[in-house]
Design a protein around this motif. Sequence first.
Motif, PDB file in Angstrom:
ATOM      1  N   ALA A  97       0.841  -1.213   0.000  1.00  0.00           N
ATOM      2  CA  ALA A  97       0.000   0.000   0.000  1.00  0.00           C
ATOM      3  C   ALA A  97       0.871   1.256   0.000  1.00  0.00           C
ATOM      4  CB  ALA A  97      -0.925  -0.012   1.220  1.00  0.00           C
ATOM      5  N   ARG A  98       2.030   1.191   0.653  1.00  0.00           N
ATOM      6  CA  ARG A  98       2.940   2.343   0.673  1.00  0.00           C
ATOM      7  C   ARG A  98       3.583   2.576  -0.693  1.00  0.00           C
ATOM      8  NH1 ARG A  98       5.511   3.605   5.623  1.00  0.00           N
ATOM      9  NH2 ARG A  98       7.051   4.734   4.385  1.00  0.00           N
ATOM     10  N   LEU A  99       3.856   1.500  -1.427  1.00  0.00           N
ATOM     11  CA  LEU A  99       4.662   1.607  -2.651  1.00  0.00           C
ATOM     12  C   LEU A  99       3.832   1.752  -3.921  1.00  0.00           C
ATOM     13  CD1 LEU A  99       7.332  -1.123  -1.817  1.00  0.00           C
ATOM     14  CD2 LEU A  99       7.586   1.359  -1.597  1.00  0.00           C
ATOM     15  N   HIS A 100       2.630   1.194  -3.932  1.00  0.00           N
ATOM     16  CA  HIS A 100       1.781   1.221  -5.124  1.00  0.00           C
ATOM     17  C   HIS A 100       0.924   2.486  -5.114  1.00  0.00           C
ATOM     18  CE1 HIS A 100      -0.774  -0.271  -8.338  1.00  0.00           C
ATOM     19  NE2 HIS A 100      -1.815   0.109  -7.622  1.00  0.00           N
ATOM     20  N   PRO A 101       0.798   3.196  -6.236  1.00  0.00           N
ATOM     21  CA  PRO A 101       1.260   2.880  -7.593  1.00  0.00           C
ATOM     22  C   PRO A 101       2.574   3.565  -7.962  1.00  0.00           C
ATOM     23  CG  PRO A 101      -0.351   4.635  -7.698  1.00  0.00           C
ATOM     24  CD  PRO A 101      -0.163   4.311  -6.237  1.00  0.00           C
ATOM     25  N   PRO A 115      -3.058  -7.752  -1.363  1.00  0.00           N
ATOM     26  CA  PRO A 115      -2.371  -6.453  -1.283  1.00  0.00           C
ATOM     27  C   PRO A 115      -2.785  -5.570  -2.449  1.00  0.00           C
ATOM     28  CG  PRO A 115      -0.863  -8.177  -2.027  1.00  0.00           C
ATOM     29  CD  PRO A 115      -2.180  -8.845  -1.777  1.00  0.00           C
ATOM     30  N   GLN A 116      -2.529  -4.267  -2.302  1.00  0.00           N
ATOM     31  CA  GLN A 116      -2.767  -3.344  -3.409  1.00  0.00           C
ATOM     32  C   GLN A 116      -1.734  -3.606  -4.513  1.00  0.00           C
ATOM     33  OE1 GLN A 116      -3.175   0.787  -2.338  1.00  0.00           O
ATOM     34  NE2 GLN A 116      -4.224   0.256  -0.445  1.00  0.00           N
ATOM     35  N   GLY A 117      -2.158  -3.352  -5.743  1.00  0.00           N
ATOM     36  CA  GLY A 117      -1.235  -3.506  -6.869  1.00  0.00           C
ATOM     37  C   GLY A 117      -1.255  -4.913  -7.440  1.00  0.00           C
ATOM     38  N   PRO A 118      -0.389  -5.174  -8.425  1.00  0.00           N
ATOM     39  CA  PRO A 118      -0.357  -6.480  -9.080  1.00  0.00           C
ATOM     40  C   PRO A 118       0.007  -7.608  -8.108  1.00  0.00           C
ATOM     41  CG  PRO A 118       0.917  -4.856 -10.318  1.00  0.00           C
ATOM     42  CD  PRO A 118       0.561  -4.219  -9.017  1.00  0.00           C
ATOM     43  N   VAL A 119      -0.652  -8.749  -8.292  1.00  0.00           N
ATOM     44  CA  VAL A 119      -0.431  -9.904  -7.403  1.00  0.00           C
ATOM     45  C   VAL A 119      -0.310 -11.163  -8.249  1.00  0.00           C
ATOM     46  CG1 VAL A 119      -1.386 -11.301  -5.521  1.00  0.00           C
ATOM     47  CG2 VAL A 119      -1.836  -8.836  -5.580  1.00  0.00           C
ATOM     48  N   THR A 164      10.650  -2.978  10.296  1.00  0.00           N
ATOM     49  CA  THR A 164       9.425  -2.174  10.128  1.00  0.00           C
ATOM     50  C   THR A 164       9.139  -1.917   8.650  1.00  0.00           C
ATOM     51  OG1 THR A 164      10.563  -0.043  10.163  1.00  0.00           O
ATOM     52  CG2 THR A 164       9.892  -0.964  12.296  1.00  0.00           C
ATOM     53  N   VAL A 165       7.864  -1.641   8.403  1.00  0.00           N
ATOM     54  CA  VAL A 165       7.428  -1.309   7.039  1.00  0.00           C
ATOM     55  C   VAL A 165       8.107  -0.011   6.570  1.00  0.00           C
ATOM     56  CG1 VAL A 165       5.395  -0.642   5.677  1.00  0.00           C
ATOM     57  CG2 VAL A 165       5.250  -2.545   7.304  1.00  0.00           C
ATOM     58  N   ASP A 166       8.251   0.950   7.464  1.00  0.00           N
ATOM     59  CA  ASP A 166       8.908   2.217   7.105  1.00  0.00           C
ATOM     60  C   ASP A 166      10.325   1.968   6.583  1.00  0.00           C
ATOM     61  OD1 ASP A 166       6.768   3.707   7.810  1.00  0.00           O
ATOM     62  OD2 ASP A 166       7.561   4.372   9.742  1.00  0.00           O
ATOM     63  N   GLU A 167      11.068   1.149   7.315  1.00  0.00           N
ATOM     64  CA  GLU A 167      12.455   0.865   6.901  1.00  0.00           C
ATOM     65  C   GLU A 167      12.482   0.148   5.547  1.00  0.00           C
ATOM     66  OE1 GLU A 167      15.027  -0.233  10.739  1.00  0.00           O
ATOM     67  OE2 GLU A 167      13.051  -1.172  10.716  1.00  0.00           O
ATOM     68  N   ALA A 168      11.538  -0.765   5.347  1.00  0.00           N
ATOM     69  CA  ALA A 168      11.501  -1.489   4.071  1.00  0.00           C
ATOM     70  C   ALA A 168      11.158  -0.533   2.928  1.00  0.00           C
ATOM     71  CB  ALA A 168      10.485  -2.629   4.147  1.00  0.00           C
ATOM     72  N   ALA A 169      10.224   0.386   3.169  1.00  0.00           N
ATOM     73  CA  ALA A 169       9.857   1.358   2.133  1.00  0.00           C
ATOM     74  C   ALA A 169      11.063   2.252   1.800  1.00  0.00           C
ATOM     75  CB  ALA A 169       8.660   2.195   2.592  1.00  0.00           C
ATOM     76  N   ASP A 170      11.805   2.654   2.828  1.00  0.00           N
ATOM     77  CA  ASP A 170      13.009   3.472   2.592  1.00  0.00           C
ATOM     78  C   ASP A 170      14.022   2.706   1.747  1.00  0.00           C
ATOM     79  OD1 ASP A 170      11.924   5.479   4.082  1.00  0.00           O
ATOM     80  OD2 ASP A 170      13.116   5.082   5.885  1.00  0.00           O
ATOM     81  N   TRP A 171      14.171   1.419   2.055  1.00  0.00           N
ATOM     82  CA  TRP A 171      15.134   0.585   1.313  1.00  0.00           C
ATOM     83  C   TRP A 171      14.740   0.508  -0.163  1.00  0.00           C
ATOM     84  CZ3 TRP A 171      14.917  -4.009  -1.462  1.00  0.00           C
ATOM     85  CH2 TRP A 171      16.135  -4.653  -1.692  1.00  0.00           C
ATOM     86  N   VAL A 172      13.443   0.309  -0.406  1.00  0.00           N
ATOM     87  CA  VAL A 172      12.984   0.228  -1.803  1.00  0.00           C
ATOM     88  C   VAL A 172      13.269   1.557  -2.510  1.00  0.00           C
ATOM     89  CG1 VAL A 172      10.922   0.080  -3.264  1.00  0.00           C
ATOM     90  CG2 VAL A 172      11.243  -1.556  -1.398  1.00  0.00           C
ATOM     91  N   GLN A 173      12.957   2.651  -1.840  1.00  0.00           N
ATOM     92  CA  GLN A 173      13.208   3.964  -2.458  1.00  0.00           C
ATOM     93  C   GLN A 173      14.678   4.127  -2.795  1.00  0.00           C
ATOM     94  OE1 GLN A 173      11.488   6.621   0.419  1.00  0.00           O
ATOM     95  NE2 GLN A 173       9.412   5.959  -0.083  1.00  0.00           N
ATOM     96  N   ALA A 174      15.554   3.667  -1.895  1.00  0.00           N
ATOM     97  CA  ALA A 174      16.988   3.782  -2.130  1.00  0.00           C
ATOM     98  C   ALA A 174      17.425   2.917  -3.324  1.00  0.00           C
ATOM     99  CB  ALA A 174      17.759   3.370  -0.869  1.00  0.00           C
ATOM    100  N   GLN A 175      16.813   1.739  -3.475  1.00  0.00           N
ATOM    101  CA  GLN A 175      17.195   0.870  -4.597  1.00  0.00           C
ATOM    102  C   GLN A 175      16.803   1.505  -5.921  1.00  0.00           C
ATOM    103  OE1 GLN A 175      19.051  -1.746  -3.857  1.00  0.00           O
ATOM    104  NE2 GLN A 175      18.655  -1.053  -1.761  1.00  0.00           N
ATOM    105  N   VAL A 176      15.596   2.077  -5.930  1.00  0.00           N
ATOM    106  CA  VAL A 176      15.087   2.645  -7.176  1.00  0.00           C
ATOM    107  C   VAL A 176      15.790   3.957  -7.486  1.00  0.00           C
ATOM    108  CG1 VAL A 176      12.982   3.498  -8.309  1.00  0.00           C
ATOM    109  CG2 VAL A 176      12.878   1.454  -6.881  1.00  0.00           C
ATOM    110  N   GLY A 177      16.252   4.599  -6.408  1.00  0.00           N
ATOM    111  CA  GLY A 177      17.012   5.845  -6.591  1.00  0.00           C
ATOM    112  C   GLY A 177      16.122   6.990  -6.959  1.00  0.00           C
TER     113      GLY A 177
END
Length: 242
Positions: free
Chosen positions: A17-21, A39-43, A229-242
Amino acid sequence: MRILLLGGTGEARALAARLHPEYDIVSSLAGRVPDPALPQGPVRIGGFGGVAGLRQWLDDNEIGAVVDATHPFAATMTAHAAQVCAELGLPHLVLARPAWDPAGAVRVASDVEAAQVVANQHYSRVFLTTGRSGVAPFTSSHAWFLIRVVTPPDATVMPCNHEVLLSRGPYGYADECALLRDKRIDVLVTKNSGGELTEAKLKAAADLGVAVVMIDRPPLPVGVNVVSTVDEAADWVQAQVG
Ligand code: NAP
């Protein structure tokens, strides 16, 4: 970059839900339960076909990073993802919610050990919340069991005295207290799943003097990158995508 979210947990749904769309994600569910919370988004739903199948699927779907937010006891999926990501050099993160640490609980390493504790301590009324695959070690017990599961266990592995309670969390404190009292439970047997959705049973057990036998989590693969935490995971994804 497309991100694979290995899911099946509330945290995985919250992360989706944090990452999509905004981000290109696809969530994956094992397909164990009918009518799963999506979950929200493609499954996508269903196993990949072991390590080789997962490697092929990641390649076919041009996955650039993997977040493993499966249940803390989904050790096979977690091991497969860690192995394949290491082989392919894919960024990989495990989102593991904090474990519970209730005072006074008897800690055991497996459901077989939990069954031994129940037998040795002569508990007579057991609240079993270890899931449909955690019932078999109790088959020969003469205690009475309240077995709370999402989907019914295999009838051939049930202890002779039992009641099956089909339900899905979250569970509240007042309801958990009422259940423990009504069923005259003297021991709660649970996995150390962690998380708030199913935690109320521990406080209810503590307040009512019900013993707790807690099955410890399987260890995570060595060297994996872990957040809680979900927050930390969302931050990690943002960092990967740049
Ligand atoms: P597991 O023992 O680690 O996995 C067994 C196999 O199920 C895996 O090898 C994989 O099949 C498939 N699988 C598991 N999670 C998957 C996912 N998210 N997407 C696609 N395939 C998946 O796991 P499990 O104990 O069967 O748990 C299955 C699912 O239920 C997980 O998503 C987990 O988060 C959830 N869950 C588990 C528990 C528990 O106590 N174990 C409790 C609540 C929810 P292939 O080898 O064919 O790829």
